[in-house]
Structures are given as C-alpha cells and as structure tokens.
Write a protein that holds these residues in place. Structure first.
Motif, PDB file in Angstrom:
ATOM      1  N   PRO A 136       0.836  -1.200   0.000  1.00 31.07           N
ATOM      2  CA  PRO A 136       0.000   0.000   0.000  1.00 31.07           C
ATOM      3  C   PRO A 136       0.874   1.256   0.000  1.00 31.07           C
ATOM      4  CG  PRO A 136      -0.720  -1.549   1.687  1.00 31.07           C
ATOM      5  CD  PRO A 136       0.611  -2.043   1.195  1.00 31.07           C
ATOM      6  N   LEU A 137       0.414   2.306  -0.640  1.00 33.15           N
ATOM      7  CA  LEU A 137       1.155   3.565  -0.659  1.00 33.15           C
ATOM      8  C   LEU A 137       1.050   4.254   0.694  1.00 33.15           C
ATOM      9  CD1 LEU A 137       0.205   5.026  -4.164  1.00 33.15           C
ATOM     10  CD2 LEU A 137       2.147   3.585  -3.549  1.00 33.15           C
ATOM     11  N   SER A 138       2.097   4.945   1.071  1.00 29.85           N
ATOM     12  CA  SER A 138       2.073   5.711   2.314  1.00 29.85           C
ATOM     13  C   SER A 138       1.255   6.983   2.110  1.00 29.85           C
ATOM     14  CB  SER A 138       3.498   6.074   2.729  1.00 29.85           C
ATOM     15  OG  SER A 138       4.044   7.019   1.818  1.00 29.85           O
ATOM     16  N   PRO A 139       0.817   7.649   3.184  1.00 29.72           N
ATOM     17  CA  PRO A 139       0.079   8.904   3.040  1.00 29.72           C
ATOM     18  C   PRO A 139       0.841   9.951   2.237  1.00 29.72           C
ATOM     19  CG  PRO A 139      -0.120   8.081   5.274  1.00 29.72           C
ATOM     20  CD  PRO A 139       0.879   7.198   4.585  1.00 29.72           C
ATOM     21  N   ILE A 140       2.160  10.038   2.438  1.00 28.57           N
ATOM     22  CA  ILE A 140       2.963  11.012   1.694  1.00 28.57           C
ATOM     23  C   ILE A 140       2.990  10.655   0.209  1.00 28.57           C
ATOM     24  CG2 ILE A 140       5.295  11.926   1.362  1.00 28.57           C
ATOM     25  CD1 ILE A 140       5.729  11.721   4.348  1.00 28.57           C
ATOM     26  N   GLU A 141       3.091   9.370  -0.100  1.00 25.48           N
ATOM     27  CA  GLU A 141       3.095   8.941  -1.495  1.00 25.48           C
ATOM     28  C   GLU A 141       1.745   9.205  -2.154  1.00 25.48           C
ATOM     29  OE1 GLU A 141       6.374   5.292  -1.245  1.00 25.48           O
ATOM     30  OE2 GLU A 141       4.248   4.907  -0.834  1.00 25.48           O
ATOM     31  N   CYS A 142       0.676   8.981  -1.420  1.00 25.24           N
ATOM     32  CA  CYS A 142      -0.657   9.288  -1.950  1.00 25.24           C
ATOM     33  C   CYS A 142      -0.797  10.778  -2.227  1.00 25.24           C
ATOM     34  CB  CYS A 142      -1.735   8.838  -0.964  1.00 25.24           C
ATOM     35  SG  CYS A 142      -1.917   7.045  -0.815  1.00 25.24           S
ATOM     36  N   GLU A 143      -0.270  11.586  -1.337  1.00 22.86           N
ATOM     37  CA  GLU A 143      -0.333  13.040  -1.514  1.00 22.86           C
ATOM     38  C   GLU A 143       0.502  13.469  -2.718  1.00 22.86           C
ATOM     39  OE1 GLU A 143       0.726  17.111   1.018  1.00 22.86           O
ATOM     40  OE2 GLU A 143       0.678  15.161   2.021  1.00 22.86           O
ATOM     41  N   THR A 144       1.639  12.830  -2.892  1.00 23.89           N
ATOM     42  CA  THR A 144       2.490  13.146  -4.046  1.00 23.89           C
ATOM     43  C   THR A 144       1.796  12.791  -5.351  1.00 23.89           C
ATOM     44  OG1 THR A 144       4.498  12.745  -2.752  1.00 23.89           O
ATOM     45  CG2 THR A 144       4.718  12.688  -5.140  1.00 23.89           C
ATOM     46  N   LEU A 145       1.168  11.634  -5.382  1.00 22.78           N
ATOM     47  CA  LEU A 145       0.451  11.201  -6.579  1.00 22.78           C
ATOM     48  C   LEU A 145      -0.685  12.164  -6.913  1.00 22.78           C
ATOM     49  CD1 LEU A 145       0.105   9.127  -8.792  1.00 22.78           C
ATOM     50  CD2 LEU A 145      -1.118   7.663  -7.199  1.00 22.78           C
ATOM     51  N   ALA A 146      -1.409  12.598  -5.891  1.00 27.70           N
ATOM     52  CA  ALA A 146      -2.489  13.563  -6.102  1.00 27.70           C
ATOM     53  C   ALA A 146      -1.936  14.902  -6.589  1.00 27.70           C
ATOM     54  CB  ALA A 146      -3.276  13.752  -4.811  1.00 27.70           C
ATOM     55  N   MET A 147      -0.780  15.297  -6.064  1.00 29.13           N
ATOM     56  CA  MET A 147      -0.165  16.564  -6.459  1.00 29.13           C
ATOM     57  C   MET A 147       0.266  16.537  -7.922  1.00 29.13           C
ATOM     58  SD  MET A 147       3.189  18.434  -4.832  1.00 29.13           S
ATOM     59  CE  MET A 147       4.255  17.130  -5.501  1.00 29.13           C
ATOM     60  N   TRP A 148       0.768  15.391  -8.374  1.00 25.54           N
ATOM     61  CA  TRP A 148       1.150  15.280  -9.782  1.00 25.54           C
ATOM     62  C   TRP A 148      -0.037  15.570 -10.701  1.00 25.54           C
ATOM     63  CZ3 TRP A 148       4.014   9.963  -9.061  1.00 25.54           C
ATOM     64  CH2 TRP A 148       5.295  10.203  -8.541  1.00 25.54           C
ATOM     65  N   MET A 149      -1.217  15.107 -10.301  1.00 26.89           N
ATOM     66  CA  MET A 149      -2.396  15.300 -11.135  1.00 26.89           C
ATOM     67  C   MET A 149      -3.024  16.679 -10.938  1.00 26.89           C
ATOM     68  SD  MET A 149      -4.287  11.568 -11.020  1.00 26.89           S
ATOM     69  CE  MET A 149      -4.099  11.336  -9.245  1.00 26.89           C
ATOM     70  N   ASP A 150      -3.190  17.100  -9.683  1.00 27.16           N
ATOM     71  CA  ASP A 150      -3.953  18.309  -9.395  1.00 27.16           C
ATOM     72  C   ASP A 150      -3.143  19.590  -9.553  1.00 27.16           C
ATOM     73  OD1 ASP A 150      -6.045  16.617  -8.796  1.00 27.16           O
ATOM     74  OD2 ASP A 150      -5.634  16.611  -6.646  1.00 27.16           O
ATOM     75  N   GLN A 151      -1.901  19.590  -9.077  1.00 25.92           N
ATOM     76  CA  GLN A 151      -1.085  20.801  -9.114  1.00 25.92           C
ATOM     77  C   GLN A 151      -0.189  20.862 -10.360  1.00 25.92           C
ATOM     78  OE1 GLN A 151       1.006  21.594  -5.449  1.00 25.92           O
ATOM     79  NE2 GLN A 151      -0.719  21.022  -4.163  1.00 25.92           N
ATOM     80  N   ASP A 152       0.504  19.762 -10.632  1.00 31.51           N
ATOM     81  CA  ASP A 152       1.427  19.756 -11.769  1.00 31.51           C
ATOM     82  C   ASP A 152       0.721  19.485 -13.092  1.00 31.51           C
ATOM     83  OD1 ASP A 152       3.461  20.169  -9.946  1.00 31.51           O
ATOM     84  OD2 ASP A 152       3.901  18.034  -9.723  1.00 31.51           O
ATOM     85  N   ARG A 153      -0.519  19.018 -13.028  1.00 30.01           N
ATOM     86  CA  ARG A 153      -1.340  18.776 -14.224  1.00 30.01           C
ATOM     87  C   ARG A 153      -0.719  17.733 -15.162  1.00 30.01           C
ATOM     88  NH1 ARG A 153      -6.273  20.363 -12.798  1.00 30.01           N
ATOM     89  NH2 ARG A 153      -6.295  22.467 -11.949  1.00 30.01           N
ATOM     90  N   HIS A 154      -0.064  16.743 -14.581  1.00 31.84           N
ATOM     91  CA  HIS A 154       0.408  15.635 -15.407  1.00 31.84           C
ATOM     92  C   HIS A 154      -0.772  14.724 -15.722  1.00 31.84           C
ATOM     93  CE1 HIS A 154       4.534  16.789 -14.868  1.00 31.84           C
ATOM     94  NE2 HIS A 154       4.511  16.610 -13.561  1.00 31.84           N
ATOM     95  N   SER A 155      -0.868  14.266 -16.950  1.00 30.47           N
ATOM     96  CA  SER A 155      -1.956  13.362 -17.312  1.00 30.47           C
ATOM     97  C   SER A 155      -1.709  11.989 -16.708  1.00 30.47           C
ATOM     98  CB  SER A 155      -2.066  13.253 -18.833  1.00 30.47           C
ATOM     99  OG  SER A 155      -0.962  12.534 -19.359  1.00 30.47           O
ATOM    100  N   PRO A 156      -2.778  11.247 -16.394  1.00 32.89           N
ATOM    101  CA  PRO A 156      -2.605   9.873 -15.893  1.00 32.89           C
ATOM    102  C   PRO A 156      -1.763   9.022 -16.824  1.00 32.89           C
ATOM    103  CG  PRO A 156      -4.880  10.584 -15.597  1.00 32.89           C
ATOM    104  CD  PRO A 156      -4.198  11.650 -16.407  1.00 32.89           C
ATOM    105  N   MET A 157      -1.881   9.262 -18.129  1.00 33.23           N
ATOM    106  CA  MET A 157      -1.119   8.491 -19.107  1.00 33.23           C
ATOM    107  C   MET A 157       0.386   8.718 -18.928  1.00 33.23           C
ATOM    108  SD  MET A 157      -1.386   8.723 -23.269  1.00 33.23           S
ATOM    109  CE  MET A 157      -1.116  10.492 -23.148  1.00 33.23           C
ATOM    110  N   LEU A 158       0.783   9.988 -18.732  1.00 32.64           N
ATOM    111  CA  LEU A 158       2.201  10.281 -18.553  1.00 32.64           C
ATOM    112  C   LEU A 158       2.721   9.755 -17.213  1.00 32.64           C
ATOM    113  CD1 LEU A 158       2.954  13.854 -19.961  1.00 32.64           C
ATOM    114  CD2 LEU A 158       3.661  11.632 -20.846  1.00 32.64           C
ATOM    115  N   ILE A 159       1.889   9.827 -16.191  1.00 28.68           N
ATOM    116  CA  ILE A 159       2.300   9.297 -14.879  1.00 28.68           C
ATOM    117  C   ILE A 159       2.537   7.795 -14.977  1.00 28.68           C
ATOM    118  CG2 ILE A 159       1.592   8.946 -12.486  1.00 28.68           C
ATOM    119  CD1 ILE A 159       0.039  11.567 -12.666  1.00 28.68           C
TER     120      ILE A 159
END
Length: 231
Positions: A136-159
C-alpha cells in the motif's frame, strides 16, 4: 395543468423534455415550480409559440397571471431564461430563449463527467502504483500522486509512463518518478510518443558518450537512464 390539456398533449404528441433538466434541475438551483415553468416555456417554443403570454402560462400552471409574470422575471434575472429579438422581413418580434438553461445544464453535466473520469483515473493510478510497489502507498506517497495530477497537471497516461520508466530502470521510488515527470514537463512533453522519442534521444546520446567498445555490446530493449543524475 388540467385534464383537457393533458389529453390534448397526448393526442398531439408529447413534448420532449430533456432528461438532463429532469435529472439535474436541483443542482443548478431550480425548484419544482421553476422547473415546471421552464418546461411549459419549452412546450410553447416547441409548438411554434415563441412568446406565450402570462395568461397562456397561467392556464397551464397553478399560478395566476401575476405570479407567472413574477416567476418568469426571476428566471430571467437569475440567468435561466432570456428574451431575444427576432427579425423576419423587417418585422421584429420578441421570443423566449432557453439557451441559458441548456448552457447551465451542459456545464453541470460536463463537470460531473470530468469529475467522475478524474476520480476513476486517480483510483486506477493508486491501484497500479500499489501493484508495482507491492505494498500500500504511504500517506505522503498518496499526496504526491495527487499533487502530480492536481497541481502539476500531469496526465494519468504520462504518470503511468513515468512509472514504467522507473520499473524498467530498476529505480522504483517516488523521487525518481518525480524527476522523470519534471524533465518531461520542462521539455514540453505531453504524450507517451513524445516521451519515448525524448528517452531514445537521451539514451542514444548516453550510449555514444560511453565509447565505441561499449556501443558494440548488446543493449537491453530499454536501456536504463538515471534521471536523478540529469544536469
């Protein structure tokens, strides 16, 4: 709305009320009375009567003429209905328009679709990351993943592409994936094809830099490149 009108409506063909209106009218701030008034206006418009009178509308509602006039005025003021001017052979007339209502409904429907799609993509990414990491991902890793999508606007495909790059490179950690995404964004990469071309260019340059002897060695299908050492 009386029985005679209902029988005439059935006999003459029912008015097609968009299901979006019936399903979403509370979400755009309408109550049942306001929704019914707009349906009645839509009914008149569909029958070719572009500007029904307050009396006409009152005959179909449980409201009197004055109440209908007040309700229509509020709907116009709140941006659900508009009055437009029509011209026919230099003859000008006024008409009700439901364009503002349809726009509100479409924005609401589209927003829900985007939100649902985004949530599904996010859930898929979490599952994919946990599968690759084997935990399972840690809380910090989950937050990082969300930040990639919401703040950095990386597409799920690129992630997903960056995750695959990390897996192939044998450097499966969030810092490494974050660096890949950072480099891709800096170089204007928006698609997997662009990322692939960019990666091949870097790897070819890296291979040339190692000298001819190493270039003769058989290379793996996707050579490793250390994005953390990128200067």
């Amino acid at each position: 709305m009386d029985m005679r009108f209902m029988l005439n409506l059935i006999a003459n063909g029912s008015v097609n009320v968009p299901s979006l209106l019936l399903e979403h009218y509370p979400e755009i701030g309408l109550n049942e009375q306001e929704c019914m008034m707009l349906i009645q206006v839509h009914s008149f418009l569909s029958k070719g009567d572009d500007f029904p009178t307050f009396d006409n509308l009152a005959d179909r509602m449980t409201l009197d003429e004055t109440a209908c006039a007040d309700l229509l005025r509020r709907l116009i003021q709140r941006g659900y209905l508009s009055i437009v001017q029509k011209s026919d052979n230099d003859f000008y007339s006024e008409s009700y328009s439901l364009q503002p209502l349809w726009e509100k409904l479409l924005r609401t429907s589209y927003g829900k679709t985007v939100e649902t799609t985004s949530k599904n993509n996010e859930n898929t990414l979490y599952t994919l990351f946990e599968t690759e990491f084997g935990r399972p991902l840690s809380p910090i890793e989950c937050e990082t993943l969300a930040m990639w999508m919401d703040q950095d606007r990386h597409s799920p495909m690129l992630i997903k592409g960056a995750l695959r790059e990390a897996v192939v490179s044998g450097k499966l950690n969030f810092r490494y994936i974050d660096r890949i995404l950072f480099e891709w964004k800096k170089n204007g990469i928006r698609t997997l094809d662009q990322a692939k071309t960019h990666g091949e260019k870097i790897r070819n340059h890296q291979q040339r830099s190692t000298g001819g002897s190493r270039a003769q060695q058989s290379a793996p299908e996707m050579p490793s490149y250390n994005w953390l050492d990128k200067r």
